[in-house]
Design a protein around this motif. Structure first.
Motif, PDB file in Angstrom:
ATOM      1  N   ARG A 139     -14.257  65.962 -43.516  1.00 59.53           N
ATOM      2  CA  ARG A 139     -13.212  65.199 -44.205  1.00 59.53           C
ATOM      3  C   ARG A 139     -12.007  66.079 -44.519  1.00 59.53           C
ATOM      4  NH1 ARG A 139     -15.769  61.231 -48.781  1.00 59.53           N
ATOM      5  NH2 ARG A 139     -13.600  60.504 -48.901  1.00 59.53           N
ATOM      6  N   GLY A 140     -12.269  67.306 -44.951  1.00 63.62           N
ATOM      7  CA  GLY A 140     -11.165  68.218 -45.234  1.00 63.62           C
ATOM      8  C   GLY A 140     -10.348  68.517 -43.988  1.00 63.62           C
ATOM      9  N   GLU A 141     -11.037  68.760 -42.885  1.00 59.17           N
ATOM     10  CA  GLU A 141     -10.335  69.064 -41.637  1.00 59.17           C
ATOM     11  C   GLU A 141      -9.526  67.866 -41.137  1.00 59.17           C
ATOM     12  OE1 GLU A 141     -13.420  70.302 -39.025  1.00 59.17           O
ATOM     13  OE2 GLU A 141     -13.649  72.284 -39.959  1.00 59.17           O
ATOM     14  N   LEU A 142     -10.098  66.666 -41.267  1.00 61.52           N
ATOM     15  CA  LEU A 142      -9.393  65.476 -40.806  1.00 61.52           C
ATOM     16  C   LEU A 142      -8.190  65.168 -41.694  1.00 61.52           C
ATOM     17  CD1 LEU A 142     -12.469  63.237 -39.901  1.00 61.52           C
ATOM     18  CD2 LEU A 142     -10.867  64.308 -38.310  1.00 61.52           C
ATOM     19  N   ARG A 143      -8.306  65.428 -42.988  1.00 64.82           N
ATOM     20  CA  ARG A 143      -7.151  65.227 -43.865  1.00 64.82           C
ATOM     21  C   ARG A 143      -6.009  66.185 -43.496  1.00 64.82           C
ATOM     22  NH1 ARG A 143     -11.062  64.269 -48.262  1.00 64.82           N
ATOM     23  NH2 ARG A 143     -10.938  66.487 -48.823  1.00 64.82           N
ATOM     24  N   GLU A 144      -6.366  67.416 -43.175  1.00 70.04           N
ATOM     25  CA  GLU A 144      -5.338  68.368 -42.748  1.00 70.04           C
ATOM     26  C   GLU A 144      -4.646  67.887 -41.479  1.00 70.04           C
ATOM     27  OE1 GLU A 144      -6.964  72.250 -42.356  1.00 70.04           O
ATOM     28  OE2 GLU A 144      -7.525  72.427 -44.471  1.00 70.04           O
ATOM     29  N   ALA A 145      -5.445  67.342 -40.549  1.00 65.23           N
ATOM     30  CA  ALA A 145      -4.858  66.833 -39.316  1.00 65.23           C
ATOM     31  C   ALA A 145      -3.953  65.635 -39.590  1.00 65.23           C
ATOM     32  CB  ALA A 145      -5.963  66.450 -38.330  1.00 65.23           C
ATOM     33  N   LEU A 156      -2.197  58.809 -46.826  1.00 59.25           N
ATOM     34  CA  LEU A 156      -3.584  58.367 -46.656  1.00 59.25           C
ATOM     35  C   LEU A 156      -4.542  59.532 -46.901  1.00 59.25           C
ATOM     36  CD1 LEU A 156      -5.708  56.287 -45.848  1.00 59.25           C
ATOM     37  CD2 LEU A 156      -5.268  56.863 -43.455  1.00 59.25           C
ATOM     38  N   ALA A 157      -4.167  60.712 -46.409  1.00 59.00           N
ATOM     39  CA  ALA A 157      -5.011  61.888 -46.628  1.00 59.00           C
ATOM     40  C   ALA A 157      -5.127  62.190 -48.122  1.00 59.00           C
ATOM     41  CB  ALA A 157      -4.441  63.088 -45.878  1.00 59.00           C
ATOM     42  N   GLU A 158      -4.029  62.040 -48.858  1.00 55.98           N
ATOM     43  CA  GLU A 158      -4.061  62.281 -50.303  1.00 55.98           C
ATOM     44  C   GLU A 158      -4.953  61.266 -51.005  1.00 55.98           C
ATOM     45  OE1 GLU A 158      -0.347  63.227 -52.390  1.00 55.98           O
ATOM     46  OE2 GLU A 158       0.625  63.208 -50.430  1.00 55.98           O
ATOM     47  N   ALA A 161      -8.502  62.203 -50.492  1.00 55.76           N
ATOM     48  CA  ALA A 161      -8.880  63.360 -51.303  1.00 55.76           C
ATOM     49  C   ALA A 161      -9.147  62.943 -52.746  1.00 55.76           C
ATOM     50  CB  ALA A 161      -7.776  64.417 -51.249  1.00 55.76           C
ATOM     51  N   VAL A 162      -8.282  62.068 -53.302  1.00 52.51           N
ATOM     52  CA  VAL A 162      -8.486  61.601 -54.672  1.00 52.51           C
ATOM     53  C   VAL A 162      -9.771  60.779 -54.777  1.00 52.51           C
ATOM     54  CG1 VAL A 162      -7.569  60.115 -56.498  1.00 52.51           C
ATOM     55  CG2 VAL A 162      -6.038  61.642 -55.246  1.00 52.51           C
ATOM     56  N   MET A 163     -10.010  59.897 -53.812  1.00 55.85           N
ATOM     57  CA  MET A 163     -11.213  59.080 -53.843  1.00 55.85           C
ATOM     58  C   MET A 163     -12.471  59.925 -53.698  1.00 55.85           C
ATOM     59  SD  MET A 163     -10.335  56.008 -54.459  1.00 55.85           S
ATOM     60  CE  MET A 163     -11.844  55.122 -54.060  1.00 55.85           C
ATOM     61  N   ARG A 223     -22.944  58.459 -44.998  1.00 53.31           N
ATOM     62  CA  ARG A 223     -22.119  59.637 -45.270  1.00 53.31           C
ATOM     63  C   ARG A 223     -20.997  59.793 -44.251  1.00 53.31           C
ATOM     64  NH1 ARG A 223     -24.058  63.339 -49.050  1.00 53.31           N
ATOM     65  NH2 ARG A 223     -26.221  63.084 -49.735  1.00 53.31           N
ATOM     66  N   PHE A 224     -21.181  59.264 -43.058  1.00 51.72           N
ATOM     67  CA  PHE A 224     -20.153  59.404 -42.034  1.00 51.72           C
ATOM     68  C   PHE A 224     -19.114  58.290 -42.081  1.00 51.72           C
ATOM     69  CE2 PHE A 224     -21.942  63.020 -39.987  1.00 51.72           C
ATOM     70  CZ  PHE A 224     -20.960  63.485 -39.119  1.00 51.72           C
ATOM     71  N   GLN A 225     -19.285  57.298 -42.921  1.00 48.72           N
ATOM     72  CA  GLN A 225     -18.308  56.212 -42.979  1.00 48.72           C
ATOM     73  C   GLN A 225     -16.895  56.707 -43.320  1.00 48.72           C
ATOM     74  OE1 GLN A 225     -19.972  53.235 -45.582  1.00 48.72           O
ATOM     75  NE2 GLN A 225     -21.380  52.464 -44.010  1.00 48.72           N
ATOM     76  N   PRO A 226     -16.694  57.573 -44.330  1.00 52.88           N
ATOM     77  CA  PRO A 226     -15.337  58.075 -44.585  1.00 52.88           C
ATOM     78  C   PRO A 226     -14.798  58.907 -43.420  1.00 52.88           C
ATOM     79  CG  PRO A 226     -16.765  58.466 -46.479  1.00 52.88           C
ATOM     80  CD  PRO A 226     -17.659  58.054 -45.353  1.00 52.88           C
ATOM     81  N   VAL A 227     -15.671  59.648 -42.763  1.00 49.59           N
ATOM     82  CA  VAL A 227     -15.257  60.440 -41.606  1.00 49.59           C
ATOM     83  C   VAL A 227     -14.758  59.527 -40.493  1.00 49.59           C
ATOM     84  CG1 VAL A 227     -16.041  62.059 -39.815  1.00 49.59           C
ATOM     85  CG2 VAL A 227     -16.825  62.328 -42.185  1.00 49.59           C
ATOM     86  N   GLU A 228     -15.501  58.461 -40.235  1.00 53.13           N
ATOM     87  CA  GLU A 228     -15.102  57.516 -39.195  1.00 53.13           C
ATOM     88  C   GLU A 228     -13.777  56.836 -39.550  1.00 53.13           C
ATOM     89  OE1 GLU A 228     -16.438  57.173 -36.354  1.00 53.13           O
ATOM     90  OE2 GLU A 228     -18.344  58.229 -36.623  1.00 53.13           O
ATOM     91  N   ALA A 229     -13.575  56.560 -40.829  1.00 49.98           N
ATOM     92  CA  ALA A 229     -12.321  55.933 -41.241  1.00 49.98           C
ATOM     93  C   ALA A 229     -11.134  56.867 -41.006  1.00 49.98           C
ATOM     94  CB  ALA A 229     -12.401  55.539 -42.725  1.00 49.98           C
ATOM     95  N   LEU A 230     -11.296  58.145 -41.322  1.00 51.48           N
ATOM     96  CA  LEU A 230     -10.225  59.107 -41.092  1.00 51.48           C
ATOM     97  C   LEU A 230      -9.974  59.299 -39.593  1.00 51.48           C
ATOM     98  CD1 LEU A 230     -11.143  61.748 -43.826  1.00 51.48           C
ATOM     99  CD2 LEU A 230      -9.171  60.194 -43.837  1.00 51.48           C
TER     100      LEU A 230
END
Length: 237
Positions: A139-145, A156-158, A161-163, A223-230
């Motif tokens: 999630r951290g890496e995808l937010r950076e991307a 959206l990345a912010e 991160a807050v959520m 656990r992968f649902q937020p990853v898939e969303a990003l």
């Protein structure tokens, strides 16, 4: 024993599996985050989320140079590794039938000893920690991307991160109940086997191993649902 059917429980596969193995209402109350989301975001987190949502988008930056790194493939590799760890966990392997050998000690009754949940609990905790660490890193890496894509993507990345900061403690507490729910299921199966004078290591234990693998696999999906969303946001034009 009452074998009357339980009412169908709606929800993610993870919740429905735990409801089938334990008490449906307990699983519903403990493991359906969406039903209690409003109770989990305190006012400080709500203010932080509001600031992110209400902020004016920054001016569009020059598009970043496309990276050779493929986030979709990287996430798929991590997920496959975690799925393999669940599938190949030695504590969850179904023993193959064995035949007495010349070197076996006739007096050795270790294999007939009552099974203990302790190693299964430890394996469950180990796999859960691995899933938590891997998905958090992704999630951290995808937010950076995303932050390199555009102002809207950065917002959206912010938000993510807050959520994550708001819900991570609750998620950890709720998923931390999984080993206890599995242990209760294990003890019920073991007691039923004892009542029927079944062997200590029999079909009930193999069935429990399959149940535990199914629950952990479903937890991996959750656990992968937020990853898939990003990832979906990154793939959007």
């Amino acid at each position: 024993m009452d074998y009357s059917p339980r009412p169908a429980l709606q929800g993610p596969t993870f919740v429905r599996l735990l409801a089938r193995l334990t008490d449906a209402e307990a699983a519903r109350a403990a493991l359906v985050p969406a039903d209690r989301l409003s109770e989990w975001i305190d006012w400080t987190r709500a203010v932080a989320l509001s600031k992110v949502l209400d902020a004016r988008p920054a001016a569009a930056d020059t598009p970043a140079t496309p990276s050779a790194h493929d986030p979709t493939a990287a996430c798929a590799r991590v997920r496959a590794t975690l799925a393999q760890a669940i599938a190949s966990a030695p504590e969850l392997a179904t023993p193959q039938s064995v035949t007495p050998s010349d070197h076996a000690d006739p007096g050795d009754t270790a294999s007939d000893a009552a099974p203990d949940f302790a190693p299964l609990r430890q394996r469950c905790l180990t796999l859960q920690r691995a899933m938590q660490a891997a998905t958090g890193r992704l999630r951290g890496e995808l937010r950076e991307a995303l932050a390199q894509r555009s102002a809207q993507a950065a917002r959206l990345a912010e938000v993510d991160a807050v959520m994550e900061g708001a819900l991570a403690p609750r998620e950890s507490a709720l998923l931390g109940a999984v080993p206890m729910l599995l242990e209760a299921h294990f003890e019920r199966l073991r007691a039923a086997a004892a009542d029927s004078q079944a062997t200590a290591h029999g079909p009930w234990l193999d069935g429990f191993r399959r149940d535990m693998q199914g629950v952990l696999s479903a937890e991996l999906d959750v656990r992968f649902q937020p990853v898939e969303a990003l990832l979906a946001a990154l793939r959007a034009p």
